[in-house]
Design a protein around this motif. Structure first.
Motif, PDB file in Angstrom:
ATOM      1  N   CYS A 194       0.837  -1.195   0.000  1.00  7.08           N
ATOM      2  CA  CYS A 194       0.000   0.000   0.000  1.00  7.08           C
ATOM      3  C   CYS A 194       0.881   1.257   0.000  1.00  7.08           C
ATOM      4  O   CYS A 194       0.625   2.219  -0.733  1.00  7.08           O
ATOM      5  CB  CYS A 194      -0.878  -0.076   1.241  1.00  7.08           C
ATOM      6  N   LEU A 195       1.966   1.216   0.800  1.00  2.00           N
ATOM      7  CA  LEU A 195       2.871   2.372   0.873  1.00  2.00           C
ATOM      8  C   LEU A 195       3.658   2.515  -0.432  1.00  2.00           C
ATOM      9  O   LEU A 195       3.868   3.627  -0.937  1.00  2.00           O
ATOM     10  CB  LEU A 195       3.814   2.203   2.072  1.00  2.00           C
ATOM     11  N   ILE A 196       4.060   1.384  -0.998  1.00  9.56           N
ATOM     12  CA  ILE A 196       4.772   1.435  -2.288  1.00  9.56           C
ATOM     13  C   ILE A 196       3.895   2.139  -3.324  1.00  9.56           C
ATOM     14  O   ILE A 196       4.342   3.012  -4.062  1.00  9.56           O
ATOM     15  CB  ILE A 196       5.121   0.003  -2.784  1.00  9.56           C
ATOM     16  N   SER A 197       2.625   1.766  -3.326  1.00 14.56           N
ATOM     17  CA  SER A 197       1.717   2.373  -4.310  1.00 14.56           C
ATOM     18  C   SER A 197       1.564   3.867  -4.071  1.00 14.56           C
ATOM     19  O   SER A 197       1.516   4.658  -5.001  1.00 14.56           O
ATOM     20  CB  SER A 197       0.336   1.726  -4.247  1.00 14.56           C
ATOM     21  N   GLN A 198       1.490   4.236  -2.768  1.00 15.11           N
ATOM     22  CA  GLN A 198       1.329   5.663  -2.484  1.00 15.11           C
ATOM     23  C   GLN A 198       2.558   6.446  -2.933  1.00 15.11           C
ATOM     24  O   GLN A 198       2.453   7.559  -3.450  1.00 15.11           O
ATOM     25  CB  GLN A 198       1.093   5.883  -0.991  1.00 15.11           C
ATOM     26  N   ILE A 199       3.729   5.845  -2.720  1.00 17.24           N
ATOM     27  CA  ILE A 199       4.957   6.525  -3.148  1.00 17.24           C
ATOM     28  C   ILE A 199       4.981   6.624  -4.673  1.00 17.24           C
ATOM     29  O   ILE A 199       5.243   7.685  -5.243  1.00 17.24           O
ATOM     30  CB  ILE A 199       6.206   5.784  -2.621  1.00 17.24           C
TER      31      ILE A 199
END
Ligand code: ADP
Ligand code: MG
Length: 613
Positions: free
Chosen positions: A23-28
């Motif tokens: 989820c964080l990878i996608s946000q970045i």
């Protein structure tokens, strides 16, 4: 909300390398693709165009921060692939590396939908084309990139809708950078215009907070392309643009370019598409600029809509996450092709508009030389100069003095009076552009337009500061048609423009009337002035204080009010200009930082002619 890393604020005790949650990878990753609501709209429209739609409905609320919905009548997405469409690096457009060499779709990275879903609440609803007409629509919703659930049945015609709500609700850092809904909507509107310019076969409706902003009808025939230009760029562009159609080998350039006389004060009408993909490219901009080189003031910007087509393997489209840039394989060839094609069109265009003019640079007809004036005579003693110098002295009865200065009337041929002012007395006008003056020490060469512009600018500024900017009403108000968003911007700026002496009324969604101009600007081309001001205003960030750009507006006014080359000035007018320059602050350089006059001393001449003194 993303948890703050544990070591923020204090030095790390140990470095724990860890793999970030998906989820964080996608946000970045979303940060690269989705910068603001307009980037969401761009990606969604591109997907619809890739799906072969013929109609688009775009609904925006709250500048796109609250809600964006793009609905198309394209291919649709099968139920089984809805979740896949929202998964990172999932795409139907390429399958192998080799496909990257022949991309013909606008998308291919499989990043847009998952990126948007990671930073908003997204609902994807779709129904595929089904000859039996029995298929049904399915919908899937995801919030902030949370794990996907199964699609549920929905009501939807054939095609796809993507609804994006509460953009950046879970990434406050990004949200902080958003501007007012109005500014964000302006960006969206620009994106819609830029994309839809290249797809006249696609009908489109754009609404903001329920208000219809654009309704573009589909048009697939060439003349109707003009309608789209008219609707999206305003009537001037469609009516005045010169068409381009040029091919060399596998390169094809088509589109329109405005003649240099209609160039803009901002680079706001420059649309360049490579295989229908809108790009920003310095190489291309440079090539077009070079084509304009001998006929465009450096402070003005060409306006064009150009489509370059070339085999997909000749261009790398995978150089920018938001796909704004491309790289050409044969850079030099592409550059020269564009430059030549545009230059040729401009040359033909010029032939068509100027009566009896030669298209050769430097031709006297093109430059409207004073020497052609029936009352103009060659300067005695200077007439033997090579014709290249095209020196002429203007012998005219004194007329209304635009500079309102009091010049001593020096008679050519007579010895200059004992008191010679610093910039001397006028001798002649060169090429309609420069003024030559003689002083005790040598020769002064003045760029007439640049000098007058500076003088006017200083006068406008001091009149503005002392609240003495008088406006002069036009006998007949000048009607103007502009694009609706331009009219909105101008209306908003009216409280600032009126104290500057400019009175403009809004007559309709796209109609304005100019009623008064500052009295200091006597014979300006009012329409062109307002268009340039508009371009300035639209270019400025809507949230920026217009007050802070008063000087810039005054500079635009001065530029328009200044004597434009070529124009014959009487000797009295020339002398008056010299006196004004002497009295004006900072008059040795124009508003664009160029010199307004130069001095060539007799010593300089002696050096040039290797004459020992
Ligand atoms: P890309 O466009 O780079 O393939 P996206 O994330 O934008 O990646 O979209 C993922 C996939 O979803 C696309 O490859 C396409 O198959 C499908 N898709 C997205 N939007 C639409 C649409 N409006 N109509 C049909 N298919 C769509
Ligand atoms: Mg896409």
């Amino acid at each position: 909300m993303t948890p703050a890393p544990a070591f923020l604020g204090e030095p790390p005790v140990s470095c724990n390398i860890r793999i970030l949650p998906d989820c964080l990878i996608s946000q970045i990753a979303a940060g690269e693709v989705i910068e603001r609501p307009a980037s969401v709209v761009k990606e969604l429209i591109e997907n619809s165009l890739d799906a072969g739609c013929t109609r688009l409905e775009i609904m925006i609320e709250g500048g796109g921060i609250r809600r964006i919905r793009v609905r198309d009548d394209g291919l649709g997405i099968p139920r089984a692939e809805l979740a896949l469409a929202l998964t990172r690096h999932a795409t139907s457009k390429i399958a192998a590396l080799a496909d990257l060499e022949s991309v013909t779709t606008l998308g291919f990275r499989g990043e847009a939908l998952p990126s948007i879903a990671a930073v908003s609440r997204l609902t994807l609803t779709s129904r595929i084309r089904d000859p039996a007409g029995e298929g049904m629509a399915w919908s899937i919703t995801v919030s902030g990139g949370a794990p996907l659930v199964d699609p549920s049945p929905a009501a939807h015609p054939v095609g796809t809708s993507v609804e994006v709500c509460d953009l950046f609700y879970n990434t406050p850092a990004r949200r902080k950078f958003l501007r007012s809904p109005r500014t964000e909507f302006e960006q969206i509107e620009q994106v819609v215009r830029r994309l839809l310019l290249a797809y006249p076969g696609v009908a489109c409706e754009l609404r903001h907070d329920g208000r219809l902003i654009h309704r573009l009808d589909a048009a697939d025939r060439y003349p109707s392309f003009q309608d789209r230009l008219d609707q999206l760029l305003g009537p001037t562009f469609a009516a005045q643009a010169l068409p381009i159609e040029s091919a060399a080998g596998k390169l094809l350039l088509s589109g329109w370019v405005l003649p240099p006389a209609l160039a803009r004060s901002q680079p706001d009408q420059q649309f360049f598409y490579v295989n229908k993909r809108l790009i920003r490219d310095r190489l291309v901009a440079h090539a077009v600029r070079q084509a304009f080189a001998d006929c465009l003031h450096h402070s003005r910007h060409p306006a064009y809509v150009l489509f370059l087509e070339l085999p997909p393997d000749q261009v790398d489209v995978n150089v920018h996450p938001a796909k704004h840039e491309v790289r050409f394989r044969e850079t030099r060839q592409v550059h020269d092709f564009i430059r030549q094609a545009v230059a040729r069109t401009l040359a033909q265009g010029r032939l068509g508009v100027s009566v009896g003019a030669s298209s050769e640079p430097g031709s006297s007809a093109r430059l409207g030389l004073a020497g052609q004036h029936p009352r103009a005579r060659a300067v005695p003693g200077v007439s033997e100069l090579p014709s290249l110098y095209q020196v002429s002295l203007v012998w005219q009865a004194p007329r209304l003095d635009p500079f309102s200065g009091n010049a001593p009337a020096a008679d050519p041929g007579q010895a200059p009076p004992a008191e010679v002012p610093p910039l001397g007395f006028a001798l002649a006008q060169l090429n309609g552009v420069y003024l030559l003056a003689e002083t005790r020490e040598g020769l002064i060469v003045v760029d007439i337009h640049a000098a007058h512009e500076r003088i006017l600018y200083e006068r406008l500024k001091s009149a503005w500061r002392s609240a003495r900017l008088v406006s002069q009403h036009l006998l007949i108000p000048q009607p103007l048609r502009v694009a609706p968003h331009e009219a909105d911007r101008l209306e908003a700026a009216c409280p600032i423009l009126e104290p500057l002496g400019l009175v403009i009324d809004r007559l309709g969604p796209d109609r304005l009337a100019l009623r008064a101009i500052p009295a200091l600007l006597e014979s300006v081309d009012a329409e062109r002035l307002v268009r340039d001001l508009l371009a300035d205003l639209v270019e400025q960030d809507a949230s920026a204080q217009i007050e802070s750009s008063i000087d810039r507006i005054l500079a635009t006014l001065a530029c328009h009010g200044a004597v434009r080359a070529p124009r014959c000035l009487s000797r009295d007018e020339m002398n008056a200009l010299l006196r004004q320059i002497e009295q004006t602050e900072r008059s040795d350089q124009c508003n664009h930082g160029r010199p307004t006059w130069i001095r060539l001393s007799y010593t300089d001449f002696d050096r040039l002619f290797m004459r020992g003194r």
